[in-house]
Scaffold this motif. Sequence first.
Motif, PDB file in Angstrom:
ATOM      1  N   LEU A 144      59.975  25.506  15.511  1.00 11.54           N
ATOM      2  CA  LEU A 144      61.319  24.937  15.413  1.00 11.54           C
ATOM      3  C   LEU A 144      62.300  26.047  15.067  1.00 11.54           C
ATOM      4  O   LEU A 144      61.999  26.900  14.223  1.00 11.54           O
ATOM      5  N   ALA A 145      63.445  26.056  15.724  1.00 12.13           N
ATOM      6  CA  ALA A 145      64.504  27.001  15.380  1.00 12.13           C
ATOM      7  C   ALA A 145      65.751  26.229  14.987  1.00 12.13           C
ATOM      8  O   ALA A 145      66.109  25.239  15.627  1.00 12.13           O
ATOM      9  N   ILE A 146      66.407  26.678  13.925  1.00 13.32           N
ATOM     10  CA  ILE A 146      67.702  26.132  13.538  1.00 13.32           C
ATOM     11  C   ILE A 146      68.744  27.144  13.979  1.00 13.32           C
ATOM     12  O   ILE A 146      68.739  28.296  13.514  1.00 13.32           O
ATOM     13  N   VAL A 147      69.600  26.737  14.900  1.00 11.68           N
ATOM     14  CA  VAL A 147      70.540  27.662  15.523  1.00 11.68           C
ATOM     15  C   VAL A 147      71.953  27.107  15.433  1.00 11.68           C
ATOM     16  O   VAL A 147      72.164  25.972  15.020  1.00 11.68           O
ATOM     17  N   GLN A 148      72.909  27.934  15.835  1.00 12.24           N
ATOM     18  CA  GLN A 148      74.313  27.564  15.742  1.00 12.24           C
ATOM     19  C   GLN A 148      75.060  28.083  16.954  1.00 12.24           C
ATOM     20  O   GLN A 148      74.654  29.062  17.575  1.00 12.24           O
ATOM     21  N   ASP A 149      76.120  27.394  17.307  1.00 13.40           N
ATOM     22  CA  ASP A 149      77.119  27.962  18.202  1.00 13.40           C
ATOM     23  C   ASP A 149      78.478  27.407  17.785  1.00 13.40           C
ATOM     24  O   ASP A 149      78.571  26.607  16.852  1.00 13.40           O
ATOM     25  N   TRP A 150      79.534  27.855  18.432  1.00 11.78           N
ATOM     26  CA  TRP A 150      80.885  27.419  18.087  1.00 11.78           C
ATOM     27  C   TRP A 150      81.396  26.444  19.129  1.00 11.78           C
ATOM     28  O   TRP A 150      81.017  26.515  20.300  1.00 11.78           O
ATOM     29  N   ASN A 152      84.034  26.241  20.700  1.00 12.55           N
ATOM     30  CA  ASN A 152      84.742  26.825  21.845  1.00 12.55           C
ATOM     31  C   ASN A 152      83.933  27.918  22.535  1.00 12.55           C
ATOM     32  O   ASN A 152      84.439  28.604  23.414  1.00 12.55           O
ATOM     33  N   GLU A 153      82.665  28.076  22.133  1.00  6.59           N
ATOM     34  CA  GLU A 153      81.816  29.083  22.783  1.00  6.59           C
ATOM     35  C   GLU A 153      80.340  28.703  22.611  1.00  6.59           C
ATOM     36  O   GLU A 153      79.625  29.264  21.794  1.00  6.59           O
ATOM     37  N   PRO A 154      79.873  27.708  23.374  1.00  2.62           N
ATOM     38  CA  PRO A 154      78.483  27.257  23.235  1.00  2.62           C
ATOM     39  C   PRO A 154      77.500  28.294  23.767  1.00  2.62           C
ATOM     40  O   PRO A 154      77.845  29.117  24.619  1.00  2.62           O
ATOM     41  N   ILE A 155      76.282  28.262  23.237  1.00  4.04           N
ATOM     42  CA  ILE A 155      75.229  29.116  23.767  1.00  4.04           C
ATOM     43  C   ILE A 155      74.259  28.241  24.561  1.00  4.04           C
ATOM     44  O   ILE A 155      74.019  27.087  24.203  1.00  4.04           O
ATOM     45  N   PRO A 156      73.706  28.769  25.643  1.00  2.84           N
ATOM     46  CA  PRO A 156      72.789  27.964  26.447  1.00  2.84           C
ATOM     47  C   PRO A 156      71.433  27.814  25.777  1.00  2.84           C
ATOM     48  O   PRO A 156      70.983  28.709  25.063  1.00  2.84           O
ATOM     49  N   VAL A 157      70.804  26.679  26.010  1.00  7.58           N
ATOM     50  CA  VAL A 157      69.434  26.456  25.548  1.00  7.58           C
ATOM     51  C   VAL A 157      68.502  26.668  26.728  1.00  7.58           C
ATOM     52  O   VAL A 157      68.728  26.150  27.823  1.00  7.58           O
ATOM     53  N   LEU A 158      67.484  27.455  26.517  1.00  3.86           N
ATOM     54  CA  LEU A 158      66.595  27.850  27.595  1.00  3.86           C
ATOM     55  C   LEU A 158      65.813  26.665  28.150  1.00  3.86           C
ATOM     56  O   LEU A 158      65.570  25.670  27.458  1.00  3.86           O
ATOM     57  N   GLU A 159      65.408  26.793  29.398  1.00  2.00           N
ATOM     58  CA  GLU A 159      64.611  25.751  30.052  1.00  2.00           C
ATOM     59  C   GLU A 159      63.305  25.533  29.296  1.00  2.00           C
ATOM     60  O   GLU A 159      62.677  26.476  28.819  1.00  2.00           O
ATOM     61  N   GLY A 160      62.922  24.276  29.183  1.00  2.55           N
ATOM     62  CA  GLY A 160      61.686  23.935  28.483  1.00  2.55           C
ATOM     63  C   GLY A 160      61.880  23.649  27.013  1.00  2.55           C
ATOM     64  O   GLY A 160      60.917  23.320  26.316  1.00  2.55           O
ATOM     65  N   LEU A 161      63.139  23.767  26.529  1.00  2.00           N
ATOM     66  CA  LEU A 161      63.423  23.495  25.125  1.00  2.00           C
ATOM     67  C   LEU A 161      64.255  22.219  24.990  1.00  2.00           C
ATOM     68  O   LEU A 161      64.985  21.840  25.897  1.00  2.00           O
ATOM     69  N   SER A 268      84.774  24.725  14.483  1.00  2.00           N
ATOM     70  CA  SER A 268      83.528  24.354  13.823  1.00  2.00           C
ATOM     71  C   SER A 268      82.331  24.951  14.532  1.00  2.00           C
ATOM     72  O   SER A 268      82.370  25.234  15.729  1.00  2.00           O
ATOM     73  N   ARG A 269      81.287  25.153  13.746  1.00  2.00           N
ATOM     74  CA  ARG A 269      79.990  25.530  14.291  1.00  2.00           C
ATOM     75  C   ARG A 269      79.166  24.268  14.478  1.00  2.00           C
ATOM     76  O   ARG A 269      79.188  23.375  13.636  1.00  2.00           O
ATOM     77  N   ARG A 270      78.426  24.215  15.560  1.00  2.00           N
ATOM     78  CA  ARG A 270      77.460  23.135  15.750  1.00  2.00           C
ATOM     79  C   ARG A 270      76.092  23.680  15.372  1.00  2.00           C
ATOM     80  O   ARG A 270      75.660  24.708  15.889  1.00  2.00           O
ATOM     81  N   VAL A 271      75.468  22.995  14.456  1.00  2.00           N
ATOM     82  CA  VAL A 271      74.147  23.409  13.988  1.00  2.00           C
ATOM     83  C   VAL A 271      73.128  22.422  14.540  1.00  2.00           C
ATOM     84  O   VAL A 271      73.303  21.206  14.413  1.00  2.00           O
ATOM     85  N   TYR A 272      72.103  22.935  15.175  1.00  2.00           N
ATOM     86  CA  TYR A 272      71.085  22.048  15.721  1.00  2.00           C
ATOM     87  C   TYR A 272      69.708  22.691  15.693  1.00  2.00           C
ATOM     88  O   TYR A 272      69.568  23.906  15.510  1.00  2.00           O
ATOM     89  N   ALA A 273      68.715  21.856  15.827  1.00  2.00           N
ATOM     90  CA  ALA A 273      67.323  22.303  15.873  1.00  2.00           C
ATOM     91  C   ALA A 273      66.864  22.334  17.325  1.00  2.00           C
ATOM     92  O   ALA A 273      67.298  21.526  18.144  1.00  2.00           O
ATOM     93  N   VAL A 274      65.980  23.274  17.626  1.00  2.00           N
ATOM     94  CA  VAL A 274      65.457  23.440  18.978  1.00  2.00           C
ATOM     95  C   VAL A 274      63.938  23.538  18.907  1.00  2.00           C
ATOM     96  O   VAL A 274      63.387  24.223  18.042  1.00  2.00           O
TER      97      VAL A 274
END
Length: 304
Positions: A144-150, A152-161, A268-274
């Motif tokens: 499990l990873a706890i990650v963040q993005d903003w 106004n600038e989201p980060i992509p989540v890799l395929e299979g996650l 704001s930052r969006r914090v989520y688990a992957v």
Amino acid sequence: MLDLDRLRALHAVATHGSVSAAAEALHVTTSAVSQQLAKLERETGQKLLERNGRGVRLTDAAHLLVTHAEGILSLVERAEADLEAHRGVVVGELSVAAFPTAIRGLIPAALASLRAAHPELRVLIREYDPSVSLPLVTRGDVDLAIVQDWNNEPIPVLEGLVKGAICEDVADVALPAGHPLAHREVVDLKELAGDRWISSTPGSICCDWLTHTLRSFDSEPRIDHMAYEFATQLALVAAGLGNIILPRLGRCDVPEGVRIVSLRHSLSRRVYAVWREEAARRPAICAALDALRVSARPAVAAPA
């Protein structure tokens, strides 16, 4: 019949690039990995590794076998997750990678809750930025990873996650007490665009985001100082050396000489688990996600 541990060893070498790196990822000795590969060569009747300078490279036969191994190991992980889900018991080991402020602001309360509710679950925490932790999840090095993005600038989540939201972490601006706008309750970020700034280290999500955001106001950022931890950044603000964007999850004790001001246009930052799709039904992942969401509520609430 192909042995799963031997396939896992070969897959780890292909993923991590060397026998020693594979051994580290599998938490075994280099000798143990070499023995597994030697047995797999005898089992298949194929040469799988060739010398390449001081290292090794995979043969064509090994690459073919790795392709099948990925599917086999994925099915095994899915089967194990389904069995755990069928039992409905939160047990075993869960490895978690998280960025620093999540470890400080979310993890302690979440782990205390998990330990009380599920004493047979062992949670292992590692500190990594999302740029590192997402590939670790993809490779199966962490669960499990706890990650963040903003926003106004989201980060992509890799395929299979798969990702699940934990919280929305609103950001304020921290100004030196002597700043001309420090008396205000609310400011617009573009009013501060020409100021000196303090941010995290180059290449980090927060530094890249600040640069991108300030440039959107036609202002080239003046980032004079870089420090990874928010506590250090706040000390620099207190010394009158610049402003920082301060998410509420990252807020620690605010020193004298610092004024926290709200931003008119919310950032704001969006914090989520992957986690990997194959592990989606693991009760341990569901329990961890629930505990993280509960621990986030007071951490990101508006300050009194």
